[in-house]
Design a protein around this motif. Structure first.
Motif, PDB file in Angstrom:
ATOM      1  N   GLN A 151     -11.564  -6.155  -2.387  1.00  0.00           N
ATOM      2  CA  GLN A 151     -12.671  -5.513  -1.725  1.00  0.00           C
ATOM      3  C   GLN A 151     -12.311  -4.482  -1.124  1.00  0.00           C
ATOM      4  O   GLN A 151     -12.944  -3.216  -1.180  1.00  0.00           O
ATOM      5  CB  GLN A 151     -13.212  -6.582  -0.818  1.00  0.00           C
ATOM      6  CG  GLN A 151     -14.108  -7.725  -1.327  1.00  0.00           C
ATOM      7  CD  GLN A 151     -14.568  -8.723  -0.439  1.00  0.00           C
ATOM      8  OE1 GLN A 151     -14.440  -8.588   0.772  1.00  0.00           O
ATOM      9  NE2 GLN A 151     -14.903  -9.958  -0.876  1.00  0.00           N
ATOM     10  N   ILE A 152     -10.952  -4.269  -0.433  1.00  0.00           N
ATOM     11  CA  ILE A 152     -10.654  -3.207   0.340  1.00  0.00           C
ATOM     12  C   ILE A 152     -10.148  -2.138  -0.780  1.00  0.00           C
ATOM     13  O   ILE A 152     -10.424  -0.930  -0.543  1.00  0.00           O
ATOM     14  CB  ILE A 152      -9.459  -3.444   1.317  1.00  0.00           C
ATOM     15  CG1 ILE A 152     -10.291  -4.152   2.319  1.00  0.00           C
ATOM     16  CG2 ILE A 152      -8.597  -2.275   1.808  1.00  0.00           C
ATOM     17  CD1 ILE A 152      -9.129  -5.087   3.282  1.00  0.00           C
ATOM     18  N   LYS A 153      -9.386  -2.438  -1.826  1.00  0.00           N
ATOM     19  CA  LYS A 153      -8.770  -1.708  -2.903  1.00  0.00           C
ATOM     20  C   LYS A 153      -9.745  -1.101  -3.590  1.00  0.00           C
ATOM     21  O   LYS A 153      -9.742   0.158  -3.880  1.00  0.00           O
ATOM     22  CB  LYS A 153      -7.482  -2.118  -3.579  1.00  0.00           C
ATOM     23  CG  LYS A 153      -6.341  -2.437  -2.625  1.00  0.00           C
ATOM     24  CD  LYS A 153      -5.414  -3.103  -3.638  1.00  0.00           C
ATOM     25  CE  LYS A 153      -3.988  -3.104  -2.709  1.00  0.00           C
ATOM     26  NZ  LYS A 153      -2.877  -3.408  -3.472  1.00  0.00           N
ATOM     27  N   TYR A 154     -10.699  -1.891  -4.248  1.00  0.00           N
ATOM     28  CA  TYR A 154     -11.397  -1.548  -5.252  1.00  0.00           C
ATOM     29  C   TYR A 154     -12.814  -1.020  -5.036  1.00  0.00           C
ATOM     30  O   TYR A 154     -13.387   0.012  -5.471  1.00  0.00           O
ATOM     31  CB  TYR A 154     -11.542  -2.480  -6.536  1.00  0.00           C
ATOM     32  CG  TYR A 154     -10.019  -2.768  -7.003  1.00  0.00           C
ATOM     33  CD1 TYR A 154      -9.281  -1.697  -7.683  1.00  0.00           C
ATOM     34  CD2 TYR A 154      -9.356  -3.785  -6.500  1.00  0.00           C
ATOM     35  CE1 TYR A 154      -8.106  -1.825  -8.187  1.00  0.00           C
ATOM     36  CE2 TYR A 154      -8.027  -3.892  -7.077  1.00  0.00           C
ATOM     37  CZ  TYR A 154      -7.324  -2.830  -7.874  1.00  0.00           C
ATOM     38  OH  TYR A 154      -6.103  -2.977  -8.473  1.00  0.00           O
ATOM     39  N   ILE A 182       0.829  -1.167   0.051  1.00  0.00           N
ATOM     40  CA  ILE A 182      -0.045   0.087  -0.073  1.00  0.00           C
ATOM     41  C   ILE A 182       0.965   1.216   0.081  1.00  0.00           C
ATOM     42  O   ILE A 182       1.637   1.220   0.873  1.00  0.00           O
ATOM     43  CB  ILE A 182      -1.000   0.038   0.990  1.00  0.00           C
ATOM     44  CG1 ILE A 182      -1.779  -1.012   1.334  1.00  0.00           C
ATOM     45  CG2 ILE A 182      -1.806   1.307   1.231  1.00  0.00           C
ATOM     46  CD1 ILE A 182      -2.741  -1.269   0.263  1.00  0.00           C
ATOM     47  N   GLU A 183       0.525   2.229  -0.745  1.00  0.00           N
ATOM     48  CA  GLU A 183       1.306   3.251  -1.021  1.00  0.00           C
ATOM     49  C   GLU A 183       1.384   4.251   0.339  1.00  0.00           C
ATOM     50  O   GLU A 183       0.113   4.484   0.774  1.00  0.00           O
ATOM     51  CB  GLU A 183       1.255   4.176  -2.320  1.00  0.00           C
ATOM     52  CG  GLU A 183       1.972   5.295  -2.671  1.00  0.00           C
ATOM     53  CD  GLU A 183       1.573   5.839  -3.819  1.00  0.00           C
ATOM     54  OE1 GLU A 183       1.911   7.048  -4.192  1.00  0.00           O
ATOM     55  OE2 GLU A 183       0.722   5.393  -4.562  1.00  0.00           O
ATOM     56  N   ALA A 184       2.557   4.639   0.615  1.00  0.00           N
ATOM     57  CA  ALA A 184       2.266   5.895   1.822  1.00  0.00           C
ATOM     58  C   ALA A 184       1.958   7.031   1.262  1.00  0.00           C
ATOM     59  O   ALA A 184       2.006   7.472   0.247  1.00  0.00           O
ATOM     60  CB  ALA A 184       3.795   5.948   2.424  1.00  0.00           C
ATOM     61  N   HIS A 193      -6.265   2.738  -1.535  1.00  0.00           N
ATOM     62  CA  HIS A 193      -5.150   2.684  -2.275  1.00  0.00           C
ATOM     63  C   HIS A 193      -4.071   3.278  -1.630  1.00  0.00           C
ATOM     64  O   HIS A 193      -2.796   2.869  -1.815  1.00  0.00           O
ATOM     65  CB  HIS A 193      -5.233   3.121  -3.686  1.00  0.00           C
ATOM     66  CG  HIS A 193      -6.294   2.660  -4.404  1.00  0.00           C
ATOM     67  ND1 HIS A 193      -6.269   1.297  -5.002  1.00  0.00           N
ATOM     68  CD2 HIS A 193      -7.537   3.068  -4.664  1.00  0.00           C
ATOM     69  CE1 HIS A 193      -7.450   1.166  -5.956  1.00  0.00           C
ATOM     70  NE2 HIS A 193      -8.107   2.120  -5.543  1.00  0.00           N
ATOM     71  N   ARG A 194      -4.082   4.233  -0.659  1.00  0.00           N
ATOM     72  CA  ARG A 194      -3.275   4.942  -0.060  1.00  0.00           C
ATOM     73  C   ARG A 194      -3.261   5.313   1.323  1.00  0.00           C
ATOM     74  O   ARG A 194      -4.451   5.686   1.676  1.00  0.00           O
ATOM     75  CB  ARG A 194      -3.000   6.296  -1.152  1.00  0.00           C
ATOM     76  CG  ARG A 194      -1.601   7.059  -1.027  1.00  0.00           C
ATOM     77  CD  ARG A 194      -1.551   8.023  -1.903  1.00  0.00           C
ATOM     78  NE  ARG A 194      -0.151   8.721  -1.974  1.00  0.00           N
ATOM     79  CZ  ARG A 194       0.047  10.035  -1.380  1.00  0.00           C
ATOM     80  NH1 ARG A 194      -0.912  10.791  -0.786  1.00  0.00           N
ATOM     81  NH2 ARG A 194       1.286  10.645  -1.447  1.00  0.00           N
ATOM     82  N   PHE A 195      -2.273   5.333   2.069  1.00  0.00           N
ATOM     83  CA  PHE A 195      -2.587   5.835   3.553  1.00  0.00           C
ATOM     84  C   PHE A 195      -2.914   7.450   3.392  1.00  0.00           C
ATOM     85  O   PHE A 195      -2.058   7.873   2.691  1.00  0.00           O
ATOM     86  CB  PHE A 195      -1.477   5.305   4.309  1.00  0.00           C
ATOM     87  CG  PHE A 195      -1.278   3.884   4.475  1.00  0.00           C
ATOM     88  CD1 PHE A 195      -2.396   3.308   5.697  1.00  0.00           C
ATOM     89  CD2 PHE A 195      -0.359   3.044   3.887  1.00  0.00           C
ATOM     90  CE1 PHE A 195      -2.075   1.900   5.993  1.00  0.00           C
ATOM     91  CE2 PHE A 195      -0.507   1.638   4.119  1.00  0.00           C
ATOM     92  CZ  PHE A 195      -1.077   0.967   5.110  1.00  0.00           C
ATOM     93  N   ALA A 232     -13.519  -2.766   9.747  1.00  0.00           N
ATOM     94  CA  ALA A 232     -14.379  -2.158   8.813  1.00  0.00           C
ATOM     95  C   ALA A 232     -14.743  -3.443   7.927  1.00  0.00           C
ATOM     96  O   ALA A 232     -16.134  -3.702   7.674  1.00  0.00           O
ATOM     97  CB  ALA A 232     -14.130  -1.033   8.171  1.00  0.00           C
ATOM     98  N   HIS A 233     -13.882  -3.943   7.323  1.00  0.00           N
ATOM     99  CA  HIS A 233     -13.876  -5.103   6.236  1.00  0.00           C
ATOM    100  C   HIS A 233     -15.000  -6.144   6.922  1.00  0.00           C
ATOM    101  O   HIS A 233     -15.755  -6.831   6.443  1.00  0.00           O
ATOM    102  CB  HIS A 233     -12.637  -5.690   5.663  1.00  0.00           C
ATOM    103  CG  HIS A 233     -12.991  -7.061   4.854  1.00  0.00           C
ATOM    104  ND1 HIS A 233     -13.133  -7.011   3.807  1.00  0.00           N
ATOM    105  CD2 HIS A 233     -12.625  -8.290   5.440  1.00  0.00           C
ATOM    106  CE1 HIS A 233     -13.332  -8.123   3.250  1.00  0.00           C
ATOM    107  NE2 HIS A 233     -12.976  -8.986   4.371  1.00  0.00           N
ATOM    108  N   ASN A 234     -14.369  -6.696   7.999  1.00  0.00           N
ATOM    109  CA  ASN A 234     -14.935  -7.671   9.012  1.00  0.00           C
ATOM    110  C   ASN A 234     -16.459  -7.206   9.375  1.00  0.00           C
ATOM    111  O   ASN A 234     -17.339  -7.854   9.000  1.00  0.00           O
ATOM    112  CB  ASN A 234     -14.334  -7.988  10.124  1.00  0.00           C
ATOM    113  CG  ASN A 234     -13.277  -8.705   9.961  1.00  0.00           C
ATOM    114  OD1 ASN A 234     -12.867  -9.228   8.851  1.00  0.00           O
ATOM    115  ND2 ASN A 234     -12.256  -8.853  10.977  1.00  0.00           N
ATOM    116  N   LEU A 235     -16.773  -6.143   9.616  1.00  0.00           N
ATOM    117  CA  LEU A 235     -18.170  -5.566   9.879  1.00  0.00           C
ATOM    118  C   LEU A 235     -19.072  -5.751   8.567  1.00  0.00           C
ATOM    119  O   LEU A 235     -20.209  -6.048   8.964  1.00  0.00           O
ATOM    120  CB  LEU A 235     -18.180  -4.361  10.717  1.00  0.00           C
ATOM    121  CG  LEU A 235     -17.200  -3.936  12.028  1.00  0.00           C
ATOM    122  CD1 LEU A 235     -17.309  -2.950  12.501  1.00  0.00           C
ATOM    123  CD2 LEU A 235     -18.158  -4.959  13.021  1.00  0.00           C
TER     124      LEU A 235
END
Length: 531
Positions: A478-481, A147-149, A486-488, A506-509
């Motif tokens: 799911q997280i990225k798209y 993941i890009e900083a 995509h970036r912190f 958040a993903h789990n919820l």
């Protein structure tokens, strides 16, 4: 003109009404209700521990956590946008009970309060998933992504460049000291400067040493105030060499074993990103994110400053162990983790490893099997400690070399040589035309590979490894798209760890809420059939 036949629902903005209870507007199975219920079940001691007490009353941590988690489930990561939602969105307003912390308060809670308790918060929710029977915590699907900083991609500092410039600075310093020696005439001063030269030759140059030299020159100038050579040397050391030496020392400390870092986010390392819009494999500052999943729920996570996945497995499980997490029975991961160190670690921890190594698939091809010079196509004579090639020539032991990994694991590579290659029909393709064929092999790793091949060849192994592609890999998608991460947004390893931890929760919820929806629809359909 009259329109008696037209009617409207009553709409009067000036009518006095009691404040609206927002809860009646929240659907029974809405995601915001699940966020509320889950956070309420987190132990108060975890959240209260980060508040020292005293001073002005703070916003309740559970309210703050609910708001931030719900925002993350909706792909809202900016503290300013979250603060805006508290004034406009009824779900945020309900979770906050009409309270409106500003963006500074939200960001301070996220980056400062949560940094010490993010793992405990995350694992508390994982335990709730386990209690609900959604996960069993027995199979661990591991994978990583970069993941890009939040850093400028042109603010890089490279360790090789720093070491190169530092070495040149040392040479320049030695030249200056040698020049001081040459212009010294008096016996007492020669003795002082000579002792400095001897100390310089024995030890590496440091900023403290340059300061000592400056002190010596200042004393010289007290007795020789018109000595231009001494003045010039002092000016060079003071204005040029000392500041640069201090800069290089600071940079080496920041590297801490890494090859690069960003001036904008000094914890970020330059890595090759797959999501590169230029499609040229450009290096960008970022973090290597590792997650473990089960049934597409994230059950473990960690952030790393190294680009390669193999060295991240052991530290990742070290974090799980430090928080007393249950040890999985099986680890399933791709060939990026198939190293001798990782196989040995799993064996030590009694975790069954369904992890391919990098050449496993190639070994099944006809082209690979025809390459007689490869170790995999030779036979090992354990009794004589020799390898037998395709032409029944023997490769005897020559020497052993030990290598130590970043995690402290020591691997032993043994080198074998065949001194009878001349005239062999396979000499051109096996020994590359040389008179001596040499191979370097780890016997421990060869045994590990045999065990892995047998394990993955079983019905259970094949089934588990096939599941990996539809368990851990879709989570990153799911997280990225789906949620556009995509970036912190935050900077520094501790803050980005918090940010990724919130993403995982958040993903789990969201996944949990989606699993509840089909059950409700099914029950409604059954009720209709009965009626």
């Amino acid at each position: 003109m009259k329109h008696d036949h037209i009617s409207f629902i009553d709409y009067n903005m000036d009518q006095l009404i009691l404040p609206l209870d927002l809860e009646i507007k929240i659907p029974p199975n809405h995601l915001s209700r699940l966020v509320h219920q889950v956070v309420e079940q987190i132990d108060d001691k975890i959240l209260y521990r980060v508040y020292p007490g005293g001073g002005r009353a703070a916003y309740h941590p559970k309210m703050m956590l609910k708001v931030i988690l719900y925002a993350y489930t909706k792909g809202i990561y900016s503290s300013r946008k979250i603060a805006s939602q508290l004034q406009e969105n009824i779900y945020f307003m309900w979770l906050a009970n009409y309270q409106q912390p500003d963006f500074r308060t939200i960001n301070r809670f996220r980056s400062e309060r949560m940094k010490d308790i993010i793992y405990e918060t995350f694992f508390s929710i994982v335990d709730l998933l386990h209690q609900q029977g959604l996960i069993q915590l027995e199979e661990y699907f591991l994978d990583g992504t970069k993941i890009e900083a939040n850093a400028n991609k042109y603010t890089f500092v490279w360790r090789k460049a720093t070491e190169k410039f530092d070495a040149k600075l040392d040479e320049k310093y030695r030249t200056i000291v040698a020049g001081i020696e040459a212009i010294t005439k008096e016996d007492e001063k020669i003795e002082v400067e000579s002792s400095l030269q001897e100390r310089l030759d024995k030890n590496p140059v440091t900023s403290e040493q340059i300061k000592d030299t400056l002190s010596v020159l200042e004393k010289r100038l007290e007795t020789e105030p018109k000595n231009k050579a001494i003045k010039k040397a002092k000016r060079q050391l003071e204005k040029d060499l000392l500041p640069r030496k201090q800069k290089y020392e600071a940079q080496k400390e920041i590297f801490n074993g890494r090859n690069s870092y960003s001036k904008t986010d000094k914890d970020a390392t330059f890595m090759r990103m797959k999501e590169d819009h230029m499609k040229n494999g450009q290096l960008k500052p970022g973090y290597n994110v590792q997650i473990g999943t089960e049934n597409q729920f994230i059950v473990g996570f960690s952030l790393h400053q190294r680009a390669g996945d193999p060295g991240c497995l052991q530290p990742h499980f070290g974090i799980l162990e430090s928080y007393g997490r249950p040890k999985p029975k099986a680890l399933i991961a791709d060939s990026g983790y198939g190293s001798e160190e990782n196989y040995a670690f799993c064996d030590k921890k009694e975790i069954e490893a369904f992890v391919k190594y990098n050449t496993l698939d190639k070994e099944q091809t006809k082209k690979w099997k025809n390459q007689v010079g490869r170790v995999e196509n030779m036979t090992y004579d354990e009794e004589l400690d020799e390898w037998v090639c395709a032409n029944n020539k023997r490769l005897t032991f020559a020497y052993e070399k030990k290598q130590k990994t970043d995690n402290g694991y020591i691997t032993k590579k043994r080198t074998y040589r065949c001194l009878d290659c001349q005239g062999c029909p396979f000499q051109e393709i096996c020994a590359k035309g040389k008179d001596t064929k040499t191979i370097s092999v780890s016997l421990e790793n060869q045994q590990q590979r045999r065990e892995v091949r047998e394990r993955l060849a079983t019905e259970e192994g094949d089934k588990l490894y096939r599941r990996r592609k539809c368990d851990v890999e879709p989570v990153f998608g799911q997280i990225k798209y789906n949620r556009g991460f995509h970036r912190f947004l935050l900077r520094g390893l501790s803050k980005t760890t918090v940010e990724w931890g919130l993403i995982c929760v958040a993903h789990n919820l969201t996944k949990w809420a989606n699993q509840l929806k089909p059950k409700v629809k099914k029950e409604e359909n059954n009720d209709k059939k009965v009626a």
